[in-house]
Design an enzyme around this catalytic site. Structure first.
Site, PDB file in Angstrom:
ATOM      1  N   LYS A   1       0.814  -1.206   0.000  1.00  0.00           N
ATOM      2  CA  LYS A   1       0.000   0.000   0.000  1.00  0.00           C
ATOM      3  C   LYS A   1       0.857   1.269   0.000  1.00  0.00           C
ATOM      4  O   LYS A   1       0.416   2.319  -0.443  1.00  0.00           O
ATOM      5  CB  LYS A   1      -0.914   0.029   1.230  1.00  0.00           C
TER       6      LYS A   1
HETATM    7  C1  LIG Z   1      -4.446  -4.664   0.970  1.00  0.00           C
HETATM    8  C2  LIG Z   1      -3.716  -5.931   0.976  1.00  0.00           C
HETATM    9  C3  LIG Z   1      -4.044  -6.977   0.101  1.00  0.00           C
HETATM   10  C4  LIG Z   1      -5.225  -6.891  -0.838  1.00  0.00           C
HETATM   11  O1  LIG Z   1      -5.038  -5.897  -1.822  1.00  0.00           O
HETATM   12  P1  LIG Z   1      -6.270  -5.380  -2.686  1.00  0.00           P
HETATM   13  O2  LIG Z   1      -5.741  -4.288  -3.536  1.00  0.00           O
HETATM   14  O3  LIG Z   1      -7.287  -4.906  -1.692  1.00  0.00           O
HETATM   15  O4  LIG Z   1      -6.777  -6.538  -3.460  1.00  0.00           O
HETATM   16  C5  LIG Z   1      -3.263  -8.104   0.116  1.00  0.00           C
HETATM   17  N1  LIG Z   1      -2.212  -8.228   0.958  1.00  0.00           N
HETATM   18  C6  LIG Z   1      -1.866  -7.252   1.823  1.00  0.00           C
HETATM   19  C7  LIG Z   1      -0.720  -7.455   2.728  1.00  0.00           C
HETATM   20  C8  LIG Z   1      -2.596  -6.066   1.852  1.00  0.00           C
HETATM   21  O5  LIG Z   1      -2.255  -5.095   2.699  1.00  0.00           O
END
Ligand SMILES: *Cc1c(COP(=O)(O)O)cnc(C)c1O
Length: 463
Positions: free
Chosen positions: A112
């Protein structure tokens, strides 16, 4: 470049406006009116560039006149300067023709950070220029919230409120949200699950009086700018394995469908992708939908990969919009049926369009733990539980002749309990994060109630 809503009846916006707005006023999500493409030569030329330069070239066509070249470059450079790895998104080989894309070297140790750090910089430039203030409210299953707080803490024109499901995030995730002591940061522990957090956030966006009074802005993955920032590493990793001359595949641990939708955009921009594989944990609405054509919510089951404990996958709406030939009316109907009846059936044409691009697999809790242990023994690599879901599905579905890149979405130390259970060793946090356990926590417990939440935000935000 203009942005339209997936439901077809919200105002058409520029990149800058769509970024500051988040959710469209008709309840839809913004997407670019047309998807720009890169030629094979332009893609090949990304090879050997710094991550920042590649990011500039991939994203520039989407930004239009919202930022100058110089502003956009400055934002990208600042966004990735705090990463703990010079490559930003290094590729590690696991087994013959199977690679892991490590996306966890940012300040909060999850992928993120790639998007959130960038939009933090872009918000700052845009708000300072227009002398505007916004109130950011985010819903998180753990990682979005910490990434948003890290990206927006201390910024003069922003207040940031993060809703997380009380008791359902890991200790590292919680501390990353509750220990920053900046006056503009508010961590709110909501009595409910992640879907409740996300639903209350949507309610705030649909309550126009509140939305306009506080200058509500969204940084969840409904925000187009976040999806865009994630398109970059599909290009950089594929090019380093021989694209565009050679096709590659990706497996993506998926919750809200943001990260994998970025892969779809990379593909539409001209990156040759063989398969784009959705990997889910026991919260498998996307896998069931691809398999049966029926998208049906089924209650969240807490898992050891909590950032994927999601039933209503917001960005899937963007994929549906494309699969229905960009028919906003059709998407509106599906979403109304979802709200009224808890599910809908995807039309035959649309499900075929989705299956032409996406494959999917689901992994049980036991398989996830076994994958962490097995990969650790075979390669020395320590996977977080989300990345292990990806690796497990990739191993089952991959074509040995095509390079497979599995996205490693978080650092194992963010989920130490699961990793310790699987391997017998507790993964250490990178030394730059040692402070996390020394600082006092600041958090407000809140009910799952819209008026109470709105009142609290009104009262706490700075004016
Ligand atoms: C947010 C997240 C996901 C999922 O990602 P999306 O874009 O919501 O599909 C998977 N793994 C981790 C560690 C995350 O923080």
């Amino acid at each position: 470049m203009r942005y339209v809503s997936t439901r077809g009846s919200a105002p058409i916006l520029t990149f800058g406006e769509a970024m500051l707005t988040g959710l469209a006023r008709d309840g839809g999500l913004y997407v670019p009116e047309t998807i720009p493409t890169l030629t094979p030569d332009e893609i090949a030329a990304l090879g050997g560039l710094s991550y920042e330069e590649a990011a500039f070239r991939v994203m520039r066509p989407f930004v239009g006149e919202a930022f100058t070249d110089a502003e956009f470059r400055r934002a990208i450079d600042a966004a990735y300067a705090g990463f703990g790895h010079a490559a930003r998104a290094p590729l590690v080989q696991l087994t013959p023709n199977h690679f892991l894309l490590e996306l966890f070297h940012g300040p909060t140790l999850a992928f993120k950070d790639f998007a959130m750090q960038l939009i933090g910089q872009l918000f700052q430039i845009a708000l300072a220029r227009d002398e505007r203030r916004v109130t950011i409210v985010g819903a998180t299953s753990g990682d979005t919230g910490s990434a948003a707080i890290e990206a927006f803490r201390g910024l003069p024109n922003v207040d940031v409120f993060i809703l997380f499901p009380e008791g359902r995030v890991s200790e590292v995730q919680r501390r990353q949200m509750t220990t920053p002591d900046d006056a503009n940061v508010h961590a709110l522990a909501l009595k409910g699950d992640f879907d409740d957090c996300q639903a209350r956030l949507k309610d705030m966006f649909n309550h126009f009086e509140f939305r306009d009074a506080v200058g509500l802005a969204g940084v969840n993955s409904i925000n187009w700018a976040r999806v865009l920032a994630q398109v970059v590493y599909y290009f950089t990793s594929a090019v380093s394995l021989g694209a565009p001359a050679r096709k590659v595949s990706f497996t993506v641990p998926t919750g809200n469908f943001g990260d994998i939708f970025a892969g779809y955009i990379a593909n539409r921009m001209g990156l040759p992708i063989d398969r784009l594989v959705i990997a889910t944990n026991q919260n498998d609405i996307l896998h069931r939908c691809l398999t049966t054509g029926r998208y049906e919510t089924d209650g969240v089951k807490p898992s050891i990969s909590p950032s994927m404990d999601i039933q209503v996958s917001s960005n899937f709406e963007r994929a549906l919009f494309e699969a229905y030939g960009r028919d906003g009316g059709a998407v509106t109907q599906l979403m109304e049926e979802l709200k009224a009846k808890g599910g809908f059936t995807v039309s035959q044409g649309a499900i075929e369009a989705l299956r032409a691009t996406f494959a999917s697999g689901r992994v049980s809790e036991e398989e996830t733990l076994a994958t962490i242990a097995r990969i650790n023994t075979a390669t020395g690599e320590v996977l977080c539980p989300h990345s292990a879901v990806g690796v497990s599905v990739a191993e089952k579905l991959r074509d040995p002749a095509v390079p497979m890149i599995t996205l490693a979405t978080a650092h194992p130390a963010k989920f130490p309990d699961a990793v310790e259970e699987a391997t017998g060793h507790r993964p250490a946090l990178p030394s730059r994060m040692a402070e996390l356990f020394a600082h006092p926590e600041r958090v407000t417990s809140v009910p799952n109630d819209l008026p109470a939440l709105e009142a609290l935000i009104h009262e706490r935000r700075r004016r």
